[in-house]
Design a protein around this motif. Structure first.
Motif, mmCIF file in Angstrom:
data_model
loop_
_atom_site.group_PDB
_atom_site.id
_atom_site.type_symbol
_atom_site.label_atom_id
_atom_site.label_comp_id
_atom_site.label_asym_id
_atom_site.label_seq_id
_atom_site.Cartn_x
_atom_site.Cartn_y
_atom_site.Cartn_z
ATOM 1 N N TYR A 135 0.842 -1.205 0.000
ATOM 2 C CA TYR A 135 0.000 0.000 0.000
ATOM 3 C C TYR A 135 0.878 1.257 0.000
ATOM 4 O O TYR A 135 1.982 1.246 0.523
ATOM 5 C CB TYR A 135 -0.880 0.059 1.261
ATOM 6 N N GLN A 136 0.356 2.337 -0.558
ATOM 7 C CA GLN A 136 1.027 3.630 -0.404
ATOM 8 C C GLN A 136 0.375 4.380 0.771
ATOM 9 O O GLN A 136 -0.797 4.153 1.083
ATOM 10 C CB GLN A 136 0.951 4.469 -1.682
ATOM 11 N N ILE A 137 1.179 5.238 1.435
ATOM 12 C CA ILE A 137 0.661 6.033 2.561
ATOM 13 C C ILE A 137 0.267 7.391 1.995
ATOM 14 O O ILE A 137 1.083 8.062 1.354
ATOM 15 C CB ILE A 137 1.735 6.250 3.651
ATOM 16 N N VAL A 138 -0.970 7.788 2.254
ATOM 17 C CA VAL A 138 -1.461 9.058 1.701
ATOM 18 C C VAL A 138 -1.848 9.984 2.855
ATOM 19 O O VAL A 138 -2.344 9.534 3.885
ATOM 20 C CB VAL A 138 -2.692 8.795 0.799
ATOM 21 N N ASP A 139 -1.576 11.256 2.677
ATOM 22 C CA ASP A 139 -1.922 12.250 3.692
ATOM 23 C C ASP A 139 -2.937 13.220 3.086
ATOM 24 O O ASP A 139 -3.041 13.322 1.860
ATOM 25 C CB ASP A 139 -0.638 13.017 4.067
ATOM 26 N N GLY A 140 -3.665 13.912 3.934
ATOM 27 C CA GLY A 140 -4.633 14.883 3.418
ATOM 28 C C GLY A 140 -4.895 15.938 4.469
ATOM 29 O O GLY A 140 -4.471 15.790 5.624
ATOM 30 N N PRO A 141 -5.615 16.999 4.129
ATOM 31 C CA PRO A 141 -5.808 18.107 5.073
ATOM 32 C C PRO A 141 -6.784 17.766 6.203
ATOM 33 O O PRO A 141 -7.781 17.086 5.966
ATOM 34 C CB PRO A 141 -6.395 19.220 4.195
ATOM 35 N N GLU A 142 -6.450 18.238 7.409
ATOM 36 C CA GLU A 142 -7.382 18.032 8.530
ATOM 37 C C GLU A 142 -8.511 19.051 8.464
ATOM 38 O O GLU A 142 -9.630 18.772 8.868
ATOM 39 C CB GLU A 142 -6.625 18.110 9.866
ATOM 40 N N VAL A 143 -8.198 20.259 7.956
ATOM 41 C CA VAL A 143 -9.273 21.216 7.636
ATOM 42 C C VAL A 143 -9.624 20.935 6.184
ATOM 43 O O VAL A 143 -8.837 21.187 5.285
ATOM 44 C CB VAL A 143 -8.791 22.676 7.797
ATOM 45 N N ASP A 144 -10.798 20.356 5.974
ATOM 46 C CA ASP A 144 -11.162 19.985 4.602
ATOM 47 C C ASP A 144 -12.460 20.685 4.219
ATOM 48 O O ASP A 144 -13.040 21.423 5.029
ATOM 49 C CB ASP A 144 -11.293 18.456 4.492
ATOM 50 N N ASN A 145 -12.923 20.415 3.029
ATOM 51 C CA ASN A 145 -14.184 21.065 2.636
ATOM 52 C C ASN A 145 -15.320 20.037 2.600
ATOM 53 O O ASN A 145 -15.093 18.824 2.605
ATOM 54 C CB ASN A 145 -14.024 21.824 1.321
#
Ligand code: FA5
Length: 345
Positions: free
Chosen positions: A130-140
Motif C-alpha cells: 500500500y502507499q501512505i497518503v496524507d490529506g488536510p485536517e481542515v477539509d471542505n
C-alpha cells in the motif's frame, strides 16, 4: 665602573623580589623574559661590559658570569618549587575524586503512543504494497461529504457530528474517508492506499469517545475486488497489530453512504477466551467500518464502476491503541501528562 656595580646590585634585588613573588607559571615566565630573556636585564648588563676597558672587563667579566649563573639557578629552583606546588594541589584535589560516582540520568523524551501505533500500521500496510497518503485536517464539505455520496441535507450527515469553521463550506474532517475521496480523484486504478490521521467530532467526551482521535482509512481499487478481499485484508492487518495472534472476525451488516454493502468488523477479544473487562465480557471488540466502494462514489471520482470495483475500511486507531496498551481513558492520550507518557518510552 661604580655604576655597573650599582646596576648589578639593583639587578640582584629586583630579581630576588620578582622571583619570590612569582607563584605560578605565567608569573615565572614574565620574570624570565624581563630578567633572563634576550632583551632582558641580564643582557643589558652583558652589553655594558663591552664598553669597559680590558682591565675592567677582567674584573667584571667573571662577576657578571657568576651573576648570570646565580640568576639561572635561582630561577630554575623557583620554577621547580612552583611546579611541585601546582602538582601537589592537583593531587590533593583528586584525592576526593570518587571514580565510582555515577551521574543521575537526565530524562529522555520518547515517541507518543499514537506515533508508535501509526508507524506500526504503516509498516504493516507497506509490507502489503500500500502507499501512505496524507490529506488536510481542515477539509471542505465536498470531500468530507458530497464526494462520498452524502449530499447537502442528507440525513446521513447526522452520523458525523461536525465542527464547522467560520468560513462557509470548511470543516474539521470527521473521518479519514475525506482523504479516501481525494485519493480516488487523484489516482488511476489499480491502486491501494491507507490514510492514517487525526479526525474530529463535535461530541461529548467520555472514557471511549473523544472530540479528536485517530483513524486509519484504507482503499483498494482494481478489477474484480470483492468482500472476501476486504475481509482477508482486515483480518491480516488486525492479527498483525495484535502480535500475530489468531483472531476471529465477526461481520455485522451496517450502513455507510459511501459503501455498498457496508459492514462493521468486530474482532474476537485478543485478551481472553471467556470474557474480560476489556471486551466488557462480550468476547468481541468493535474495530471499525468497511464495505465495497459505492459505484456512485467511483463515478464521482471519474472511475468506471463497470470496469473497476474496490473496498474501503476505516478503523479507530485510538481505540486500537487503548486496547493494545490497556489505556482505560481515551482522554489521557492528549492530556500531555508526563507520568502517563513516560510509560511508553
Ligand atoms: C467512519 O468514520 C467511516 N468513515 C468508516 C468507514 C471507512 C466505513 C471506509 C466504510 C468505509 P465510524 O463513525 O463508525 O465510521 O468511525 C470508525 C471508527 O472510529 C469507530 O469504529 C471507532 O473505533 C472510531 N471512533 C468513532 N468515533 C469516535 C470517538 N468519538 N472517539 C474515538 N474513536 C471513535
Amino acid at each position: 665602573m661604580n655604576s655597573l656595580q650599582a646596576a648589578i646590585n639593583e639587578f640582584k634585588n629586583a630579581f630576588s623580589q620578582a622571583l619570590s613573588a612569582a607563584k605560578d607559571s605565567s608569573a615565572l615566565e614574565t620574570v624570565r623574559i624581563n630578567f633572563l630573556g634576550r632583551k632582558g636585564k641580564i643582557t643589558e648588563l652583558m652589553d655594558a661590559l663591552k664598553t669597559l676597558s680590558i682591565e675592567e672587563k677582567r674584573t667584571f667579566g667573571p662577576i657578571l658570569n657568576e651573576l648570570k649563573q646565580w640568576a639561572e639557578k635561582s630561577f630554575s629552583s623557583q620554577h621547580d618549587a612552583v611546579t611541585n606546588q601546582a602538582q601537589n594541589a592537583e593531587l590533593e584535589k583528586q584525592k576526593n575524586f570518587d571514580v565510582t560516582a555515577t551521574i543521575g540520568s537526565s530524562p529522555a523524551g520518547s515517541l507518543h503512543p499514537m506515533t508508535h501505533i501509526k508507524e506500526r500500521v504503516e509498516n504493516i500496510f507497506i509490507s502489503m504494497g500500500y502507499q501512505i497518503v496524507d490529506g488536510p485536517e481542515v477539509d471542505n464539505e465536498y470531500f468530507n461529504f458530497e464526494a462520498l455520496n452524502i449530499p447537502e441535507n442528507h440525513p446521513a450527515r447526522d452520523m458525523w457530528d461536525t465542527f464547522w469553521l467560520d468560513v462557509p463550506g470548511l470543516l474539521l474532517r470527521t473521518h479519514t474517508s475525506s482523504v479516501q475521496a481525494r485519493a480516488l480523484a487523484n489516482n488511476k486504478p489499480p491502486f491501494a492506499a491507507i490514510v492514517p490521521g487525526r479526525t474530529y467530532r463535535h461530541e461529548a467526551t467520555d472514557a471511549t469517545h473523544d472530540f479528536q482521535f485517530m483513524q486509519v482509512e484504507g482503499v483498494v481499487i482494481d478489477r474484480g475486488i470483492s468482500m472476501s478481499n476486504l475481509i482477508a485484508t482486515c483480518k491480516a492487518f488486525l492479527q498483525e497489530m495484535f502480535g500475530g495472534k489468531e483472531l476471529s472476525l465477526r461481520i455485522r451488516p451496517s450502513y455507510f453512504p459511501f459503501t455498498e454493502p457496508s459492514i462493521e468488523i468486530d474482532i474476537s477479544c485478543p485478551f481472553c477466551t471467556d470474557g474480560c473487562s476489556v471486551c466488557k465480557y462480550s468476547k468481541w471488540i468493535e474495530s471499525g467500518g468497511a464495505g465495497l466502494v459505492h459505484p456512485r462514489v467511483l463515478k464521482t471520482a471519474g472511475i468506471d464502476s463497470d470496469e473497476y470495483s474496490g473496498f474501503a475500511f476505516g478503523f479507530g486507531l485510538t481505540r486500537l491503541a487503548m486496547l493494545m496498551y490497556g489505556i482505560n481513558d481515551i482522554r489521557l492520550l492528549h492530556s500531555g501528562k508526563i507520568e502517563f507518557l513516560e510509560q511508553f518510552s
